[in-house]
Motif scaffolding. Sequence first.
Motif, short mmCIF file in Angstrom:
data_model
loop_
_atom_site.label_atom_id
_atom_site.label_comp_id
_atom_site.label_asym_id
_atom_site.label_seq_id
_atom_site.Cartn_x
_atom_site.Cartn_y
_atom_site.Cartn_z
N TYR A 1 0.81 -1.21 0.00
CA TYR A 1 0.00 0.00 0.00
C TYR A 1 0.85 1.26 0.00
O TYR A 1 1.83 1.38 0.74
N SER A 2 0.43 2.21 -0.82
CA SER A 2 0.97 3.56 -0.74
C SER A 2 0.18 4.31 0.31
O SER A 2 -0.99 4.02 0.57
N VAL A 3 0.82 5.28 0.94
CA VAL A 3 0.22 6.01 2.06
C VAL A 3 0.23 7.50 1.78
O VAL A 3 1.21 8.06 1.30
N GLY A 4 -0.88 8.13 2.08
CA GLY A 4 -0.98 9.58 1.96
C GLY A 4 -1.35 10.20 3.29
O GLY A 4 -1.99 9.55 4.13
N TRP A 5 -0.93 11.41 3.48
CA TRP A 5 -1.35 12.23 4.63
C TRP A 5 -2.17 13.40 4.08
O TRP A 5 -1.75 14.06 3.11
N PHE A 6 -3.28 13.66 4.73
CA PHE A 6 -4.14 14.77 4.38
C PHE A 6 -4.48 15.55 5.64
O PHE A 6 -4.34 15.04 6.76
N ARG A 7 -4.93 16.77 5.46
CA ARG A 7 -5.35 17.56 6.61
C ARG A 7 -6.63 18.31 6.25
O ARG A 7 -6.91 18.58 5.08
N GLN A 8 -7.36 18.66 7.30
CA GLN A 8 -8.63 19.34 7.08
C GLN A 8 -8.92 20.27 8.24
O GLN A 8 -8.71 19.91 9.40
N VAL A 9 -9.40 21.45 7.89
CA VAL A 9 -9.89 22.39 8.89
C VAL A 9 -11.39 22.53 8.69
O VAL A 9 -11.89 22.33 7.58
N GLU B 1 -7.23 18.54 2.43
CA GLU B 1 -6.08 19.02 1.66
C GLU B 1 -4.96 17.99 1.66
O GLU B 1 -4.59 17.46 2.72
N PHE B 2 -4.39 17.73 0.50
CA PHE B 2 -3.26 16.81 0.39
C PHE B 2 -2.04 17.40 1.08
O PHE B 2 -1.76 18.60 0.95
N VAL B 3 -1.32 16.57 1.79
CA VAL B 3 -0.10 16.99 2.47
C VAL B 3 1.12 16.26 1.90
O VAL B 3 2.09 16.89 1.48
N SER B 4 1.05 14.93 1.89
CA SER B 4 2.23 14.17 1.45
C SER B 4 1.83 12.76 1.07
O SER B 4 0.74 12.28 1.43
N ARG C 1 -2.92 13.09 -5.06
CA ARG C 1 -3.37 14.29 -4.34
C ARG C 1 -4.88 14.35 -4.18
O ARG C 1 -5.41 15.24 -3.52
N ASN C 2 -5.56 13.39 -4.76
CA ASN C 2 -7.02 13.34 -4.67
C ASN C 2 -7.43 12.39 -3.57
O ASN C 2 -7.16 11.18 -3.65
N PRO C 3 -8.09 12.86 -2.52
CA PRO C 3 -8.47 11.96 -1.42
C PRO C 3 -9.40 10.83 -1.86
O PRO C 3 -9.45 9.78 -1.20
N ASP C 4 -10.11 11.01 -2.96
CA ASP C 4 -11.03 9.97 -3.43
C ASP C 4 -10.29 8.72 -3.90
O ASP C 4 -10.89 7.65 -4.03
N LEU C 5 -8.97 8.85 -4.14
CA LEU C 5 -8.20 7.70 -4.59
C LEU C 5 -8.08 6.63 -3.51
O LEU C 5 -8.00 5.45 -3.78
#
Length: 126
Positions: free
Chosen positions: A31-39, A45-48, A108-112
Amino acid sequence: VQLQASGGGLVQAGGSLRLSCASSEGNFIDYSVGWFRQVPGKEREFVSYITEVGGTTDYADSVKERFTISRDNAKKMAYLQMNNLKPEDTAVYSCAAVKGIYSRSLVRNPDLYDYWGQGTQVTVSS
């Protein structure tokens, strides 16, 4: 796949935090891993992002040179080291996982992402 993010907290501007993302998946290396953040009131929002064996990483322009993503597949963990934090970094940070490797635009798309951990709050005071 269950993910759990931790390591958030309150820090002064210029400080550092290290977020961790623990996976329950035995084949975490797939698995690839992403970090996102949200206010509140804003879109996630994509982070890394980091690929399965860590060969490729990507960062949002706003965090480049300050944040570093890494992973330890033996421990089934991913990390986000955040340095020189700014008040605008304040958000709920979540980790997510998806099987395979994808293009820079797609990651960069959280839907992925198929799997998400609960968020951890990061608050940076000025």
